[in-house]
Design a protein around this motif. Sequence first.
Motif, short mmCIF file in Angstrom:
data_model
loop_
_atom_site.label_atom_id
_atom_site.label_comp_id
_atom_site.label_asym_id
_atom_site.label_seq_id
_atom_site.Cartn_x
_atom_site.Cartn_y
_atom_site.Cartn_z
N VAL A 135 0.84 -1.20 0.00
CA VAL A 135 0.00 0.00 0.00
C VAL A 135 0.88 1.25 0.00
O VAL A 135 1.83 1.35 0.78
CB VAL A 135 -0.94 0.02 1.24
N VAL A 142 0.81 5.25 0.54
CA VAL A 142 -0.02 6.32 1.12
C VAL A 142 0.65 7.67 0.87
O VAL A 142 1.85 7.82 1.10
CB VAL A 142 -0.23 6.12 2.64
N CYS A 198 -5.17 5.81 8.23
CA CYS A 198 -4.90 7.18 7.77
C CYS A 198 -5.61 8.19 8.66
O CYS A 198 -5.02 9.17 9.09
CB CYS A 198 -5.37 7.36 6.33
N PHE A 256 -4.49 6.87 -1.19
CA PHE A 256 -3.64 5.68 -1.17
C PHE A 256 -3.91 4.79 -2.37
O PHE A 256 -4.97 4.87 -3.01
CB PHE A 256 -3.80 4.89 0.14
N ILE A 298 -3.55 0.65 -3.55
CA ILE A 298 -3.36 -0.70 -3.01
C ILE A 298 -3.02 -1.65 -4.14
O ILE A 298 -3.69 -1.66 -5.18
CB ILE A 298 -4.64 -1.18 -2.29
N VAL A 333 -6.88 0.50 5.78
CA VAL A 333 -5.97 1.58 5.43
C VAL A 333 -6.61 2.94 5.72
O VAL A 333 -5.98 3.84 6.27
CB VAL A 333 -5.54 1.48 3.94
N ILE A 345 0.88 -5.06 4.11
CA ILE A 345 -0.24 -5.44 4.97
C ILE A 345 -0.69 -6.86 4.65
O ILE A 345 -0.94 -7.20 3.48
CB ILE A 345 -1.42 -4.45 4.79
#
Lengths: 84, 228
Positions: A4, A6, A62, A76, A78, A58, A47
């Motif tokens: 992921v 971010v 955040c 983000f 993924i 997620v 993750i």
Amino acid sequence: MYKVKVFVTLRESVLDPQGNAVKHSLHSMNYNEVSDVRIGKYLELSIEKSERPVEEVVKEMCERLLANVVIEDYRFEIEEAVAQ
Amino acid sequence: MKFAVIVFPGSNCDIDMYHAVKDELGCDVEYVWHDEKSLDGFDGILLPGGFSYGDYLRSGAIARFSHVMKEVIKAAEAGKPVLGVCNGFQILLEAGLLPGAMRRNESLKFICRPVQLKVENNQTMFSQGYEQDEVITIPVAHGEGNYYCDEVTLASLKENNQIVFTYHDVNPNGSLSNIAGITNKAGNVLGMMPHPERAVDELIGGADGLKLFQSIVKQWRESHVVNA
């Protein structure tokens, strides 16, 4: 397993003193086409799959820790990682 | 009255805070490590300045999730006085005990010098020892003290008289409405960027910060000690 990415940036409505300093520096180097610079943070998370949808996890992370939503926005991406 | 000075990894004003309370104020005080699970027996909670967890991610963001913060929140909800100075203020903001957030100083520089503050509200348990509109001198030392909140929050801070201290004449960091220190709505949680614990003795340049600590004790005695 998910990878992921971010991205956390200051909200549009919040002045970014660091971004402004970099913009002025770029202008002084004659990059006059630059109209705005925003500085943010980039985080990479690995993750494990769990019972909860990864997007939900997620987003929660955040909101609670990775970004301060009073002054920051986040987004983000993924990716499902292939086992090596 | 007994105070707790909360110590996080990276706190660096904890000894000054302890000294101010123990030696200048003359009250009981103990250090409390960040992973303690109880604040029983303490009447006032002090969050000192420093760089908790190296300011990683954001100032105060990681400290906010330490064990002791659950107890700090409980103490705040119970009406006990909670004072956060500098990094302590940043932690209180991250914890949601106070509204708003901190940005980098407008100048992008770390600033460390005495500044003049105006007492905007002397009707709080932290400021009753000052005159209304009194100008006092207290040092600041921070790189991220540029207070921000949205317009609705600012209006509500003003309406409820939650702005206790503002920078007088010169705003060192660009903070919104010259804000230097605010309380919660109930008035028992104060966050401020300037360091009152560094201004408790004329020998080191001024004692304007001492009245803040004396105010807390006076309020506590009036409500807890018979015939005070």
